[in-house]
Design a protein around this motif. Structure first.
Motif, short mmCIF file in Angstrom:
data_model
loop_
_atom_site.label_atom_id
_atom_site.label_comp_id
_atom_site.label_asym_id
_atom_site.label_seq_id
_atom_site.Cartn_x
_atom_site.Cartn_y
_atom_site.Cartn_z
N ARG A 252 0.82 -1.21 0.00
CA ARG A 252 0.00 0.00 0.00
C ARG A 252 0.86 1.26 0.00
N ARG A 253 1.95 1.21 0.71
CA ARG A 253 2.84 2.38 0.75
C ARG A 253 3.55 2.60 -0.58
N ASP A 255 3.01 0.94 -3.69
CA ASP A 255 2.20 0.84 -4.91
C ASP A 255 3.09 0.46 -6.11
N ASN A 279 -7.49 -8.75 -0.18
CA ASN A 279 -7.24 -7.36 0.17
C ASN A 279 -7.01 -6.47 -1.05
N TYR A 281 -5.55 -7.11 -4.15
CA TYR A 281 -4.38 -7.20 -5.02
C TYR A 281 -4.50 -8.43 -5.91
N ARG A 422 -9.73 0.03 4.26
CA ARG A 422 -8.90 0.42 3.12
C ARG A 422 -8.78 -0.75 2.16
N GLY A 424 -6.50 -2.30 -1.20
CA GLY A 424 -5.27 -2.13 -1.97
C GLY A 424 -5.58 -1.79 -3.40
N LYS A 425 -4.59 -1.24 -4.06
CA LYS A 425 -4.73 -0.90 -5.47
C LYS A 425 -4.38 -2.09 -6.32
#
Length: 426
Positions: A252-253, A255, A279, A281, A422, A424-425
């Motif tokens: 997450r930090r 990316d 989550n 991903y 939250r 994840g991307k």
């Protein structure tokens, strides 16, 4: 030859055929890498070479250029069906064999040599027919090569050049008896040119070289060249219970654009995959039991950017040549220091930069000292800050509905059973 001198050698200064110079210009290869600069001047004169080189150092281009130059200087039979096999490249894995073949096709762009590729799992009859039609250069894995050889589909009697790539991996995977079987059916070492490349020139590898090669020149890479200088290495000391939370917190930090997460077992790979998917991903597992066609589809999706994360066992750490891998995570520290080098070598290829992040837990910390001794440097470590350990959503189960084991999270920052707000991307 000193390393500082070898860096100055340009391909245009080497005595290569104009067709090869044209191919090098097409793929924009101008300067030799250290292994190319040290090995090519020797190999182009016909000398046998045993070189210590990782994947991504340019060794493949070095021996392919040597083979193509030799074939250009020594024309073969006009009838392809009657022409004997002239050059053989033995690879320990299908993935590496495919990548060697692709590189060979690029360098063969302005020549007309017939290049064959054989490996297990697919296209048995198609590969057999290709060999029967005749090839100049054959690239393959030991099992499939011996299968066709014993059927007398091709002969090694007139072989002029042989390359054994990733020789140390041949030992690791149990192929060395097959390799010796083929060597003993080739012309004598003094009647052919032999090239061997390996991550390390260990005692067993050098013994193999001296047994089946003609007074080979040994080329060793200096310790400060073992890991690429443009790889940023970082380690986090973390408990086993908190590793998955830290991994997703770091994702997450950071990316990252394209990532490989290395684990030591297939079971752990399944667990990591479940939490990544749960989550947010998108990921896939690459291990020894993935069928060949699915494996190739994974590589295509990963290379194209459709698949951002691969969770892999060490099967994938050797021979992969996928551009633009920004991050490598050692979720489990490898038990073999050479595997550490192979893993992190998947990033920072072709002059790019990359990051290698290691999660050092109590189960695998024992290998850290040996790894640092092997690479000749300490892996920098950083403190795990509380906000790095994120709250996790439930893992996704595998399609066969096997239960996904859960780790107990002892961190006060949140247990694995809590839902995260939250995502994840992808």
């Amino acid at each position: 030859m000193k390393h500082s001198e070898t860096q100055q050698i340009k391909f245009k200064d080497l005595p290569l055929h104009e067709k090869l110079h044209k191919a090098l210009d097409f793929i924009k290869f101008t300067h030799c890498t250290p292994i190319q600069a040290e090995s090519l001047p020797l190999m182009l004169t016909g000398k046998d070479v045993a070189g210590q080189a990782q994947t991504g150092t340019g060794k493949t281009a070095a021996y392919l250029l040597t083979i193509l130059q030799h074939l250009l200087e020594h024309p073969g039979h006009d009838d392809p069906g009657k022409a004997p096999l002239r050059a053989l490249i033995i690879s320990p894995t299908r993935e590496l064999a495919i990548q060697i073949y692709n590189d060979a096709c690029l360098l063969n762009k302005y020549t007309d040599f017939r290049i064959g590729l054989v490996y297990g799992g697919v296209d048995y009859d198609k590969q057999r027919k290709m060999l029967q039609d005749g090839v100049d250069i054959l690239i393959g894995t030991p099992g499939r090569l011996i299968d066709y050889y014993k059927q007398k589909i091709f002969s090694l009697a007139k072989l002029q050049i042989v390359v054994l790539d990733e020789a140390d991996r041949m030992f690791d995977l149990g192929f060395i008896r097959d390799v010796r079987y083929m060597f003993r059916r080739m012309p004598k070492p003094e009647e052919r040119q032999s090239m061997l490349f390996s991550a390390t020139l260990s005692w067993r590898v050098t013994e193999l070289a001296y047994e089946h090669m003609n007074n080979p020149v040994l080329i060793r890479i200096n310790p400060d060249q073992i890991t690429a200088k443009n790889i940023t290495q970082i380690g986090y000391h973390v408990s086993s219970d908190e590793k998955i939370s830290l991994l997703i917190g770091l994702l997450r930090r950071i990316d990252p654009k394209r990532t490989i997460v290395f684990v030591n077992t297939k079971r752990t790979a399944e667990q990591i995959w479940g939490y990544l998917e749960g989550n947010g991903y998108h990921s896939a597992i690459l291990s020894s039991d993935v069928p060949q066609q699915k494996r190739q589809k994974l590589f295509q999706d990963f290379s194209s950017g459709n698949l951002p994360i691969l969770v892999a066992t060490d099967l994938a750490s050797r021979g992969l040549h996928i551009p633009d891998i920004s991050h490598v995570f050692n979720y489990d520290m490898p038990q073999n220091p050479e595997d550490y080098v192979h893993r992190i070598g998947r990033t920072a290829r072709a002059g790019a930069s990359g990051d290698a992040v290691s999660l050092i837990c109590e189960e695998y910390v024992y290998s850290l000292h040996e790894i640092e001794e092997f690479i000749g440097e300490k892996i920098p470590t950083e403190r795990v800050e509380p906000d790095m350990l994120v709250l996790l959503s439930d893992p996704v189960a595998m399609r066969d509905k096997r239960p996904v084991p859960r780790w107990k999270n002892k961190s006060k920052q949140g247990g694995f059973r809590q839902k995260s707000s939250r995502t994840g991307k992808r």
